[in-house]
Design an enzyme around this catalytic site. Sequence first.
Site, mmCIF file in Angstrom:
data_model
loop_
_atom_site.group_PDB
_atom_site.id
_atom_site.type_symbol
_atom_site.label_atom_id
_atom_site.label_comp_id
_atom_site.label_asym_id
_atom_site.label_seq_id
_atom_site.Cartn_x
_atom_site.Cartn_y
_atom_site.Cartn_z
ATOM 1 N N HIS A 71 -0.293 -1.383 -7.708
ATOM 2 C CA HIS A 71 -0.985 -1.453 -6.321
ATOM 3 C C HIS A 71 -1.485 -2.860 -6.066
ATOM 4 O O HIS A 71 -2.118 -3.397 -6.601
ATOM 5 C CB HIS A 71 -2.075 -0.615 -5.824
ATOM 6 C CG HIS A 71 -1.508 1.032 -6.086
ATOM 7 N ND1 HIS A 71 -2.551 1.843 -6.066
ATOM 8 C CD2 HIS A 71 -0.556 1.424 -6.188
ATOM 9 C CE1 HIS A 71 -1.917 3.145 -6.056
ATOM 10 N NE2 HIS A 71 -0.755 2.918 -6.246
ATOM 11 N N ASP B 229 -3.149 8.340 -7.188
ATOM 12 C CA ASP B 229 -1.721 8.280 -7.031
ATOM 13 C C ASP B 229 -1.311 8.468 -8.646
ATOM 14 O O ASP B 229 -2.053 7.557 -9.612
ATOM 15 C CB ASP B 229 -1.588 6.899 -6.754
ATOM 16 C CG ASP B 229 -0.040 6.527 -6.518
ATOM 17 O OD1 ASP B 229 0.952 7.629 -6.404
ATOM 18 O OD2 ASP B 229 0.550 5.188 -6.074
ATOM 19 N N SER C 39 -3.733 0.363 -10.469
ATOM 20 C CA SER C 39 -4.383 -0.142 -9.266
ATOM 21 C C SER C 39 -5.461 -1.204 -9.670
ATOM 22 O O SER C 39 -5.233 -2.103 -10.157
ATOM 23 C CB SER C 39 -4.604 1.123 -8.390
ATOM 24 O OG SER C 39 -5.118 0.565 -7.057
ATOM 25 N N THR C 40 -6.609 -0.928 -9.136
ATOM 26 C CA THR C 40 -7.904 -1.585 -9.327
ATOM 27 C C THR C 40 -7.886 -1.973 -10.621
ATOM 28 O O THR C 40 -8.194 -1.076 -11.609
ATOM 29 C CB THR C 40 -9.052 -1.098 -8.615
ATOM 30 O OG1 THR C 40 -8.930 -0.849 -7.334
ATOM 31 C CG2 THR C 40 -10.000 -2.062 -8.990
ATOM 32 N N MET D 82 -8.127 3.117 -8.288
ATOM 33 C CA MET D 82 -8.733 4.030 -7.329
ATOM 34 C C MET D 82 -7.858 5.383 -6.887
ATOM 35 O O MET D 82 -6.419 4.925 -6.985
ATOM 36 C CB MET D 82 -9.249 3.339 -5.964
ATOM 37 C CG MET D 82 -10.154 2.197 -6.241
ATOM 38 S SD MET D 82 -10.445 1.440 -4.697
ATOM 39 C CE MET D 82 -10.905 -0.219 -4.973
#
Length: 342
Positions: free
Chosen positions: A191, A287, A164-165, A284
């Site tokens: 993401h 998941d 993600s991030t 973040m």
Amino acid sequence: MPGSRIKTLLIDDSGFMRIVLSDLLRKDETIDVVATACNGLEGVRKAKHLRPDVVITDMTMPEYDGLYVVQQLMKYLPLPIILLSSLERTNPKIFDALKEGAFDFVDKPKNEEVSEYYASLTHMVHEAFLADSVKLRTRSIQSNTHKHSFAASLNYSIITIGASTGGPSAIELIVSNLPRNISIPIVIAQHMPPRFIESFAARLADSTGLMVSVAHDGEHLQNNHIYLTPGDVNVRIASSGAGAVIRYHHEVYKEFNCPSIDCLLESAAEAYGNRAIGVILTGMGRDGAAGLRKIREAGGLTITQDKDSSIVYGMPRAAVETGSSMYQVPLAEISNFIVSAL
């Protein structure tokens, strides 16, 4: 400091957006919009003077754009920078800015979407505030142009990666340093807004000798191929008579959807059992922890990016705390770790 407000600088060439987004951010009592700027040059000057905790900048501005802001600030005043992007899907600048050290990016809202934008933007400001600016500095990415001498029979048959991030730069670093003759498929769930997935695939293709594409429903997985899950659907890997196949999946998952990392990794465990590798990178939330657990329970190999190299140690932390991760590995060492395991 605990209880202190997050000093935020907003840069956008649209006067309307500066007013609207400033008002939106000020609804959060912990965020203090200390100033706004109308272009990248003014924004960099104000950042150097005011020393904000977080900068939010539009990517598309005349002359001095968001990429200029990231390059200048990460060179002279490293701090978390959130990008507002209205770039076309084929424009590579967003990934250039992430590589230069930007924290993350979000689609710039249309006028009618601004009121719905509050939660995602303020949440990202809080996450950016907690990020270590030193980790955001430019990473040197050098491709591995050498072939590797693999044994005739490998220990694993698929690599699955979730991020993600901070993920795009981390993924680029990993795949660029995998051997070009790696003879198993790699499936990645990042993401990311849907319209940027194709340009991310093109960028990865440029940095590796492997084929890279967005995964299509019903497509059979091929060796020496990297697949990115689309940003508007979840993806499962299903066994078939001819190997493994991509299936779009519309079940809703608890932690994140479109793409759900849990969905991808759980299906890899079911389809490949102890021959699956699962990797969770910076990001973040939680998941991927449940999916990684499934791979470990099936006898596969599970890896998480370590805390020191993660931009956001959220998803890797969740995987470690739930016992899903077998190995915590620094980002720069993950490629070699995977090759050694194969």
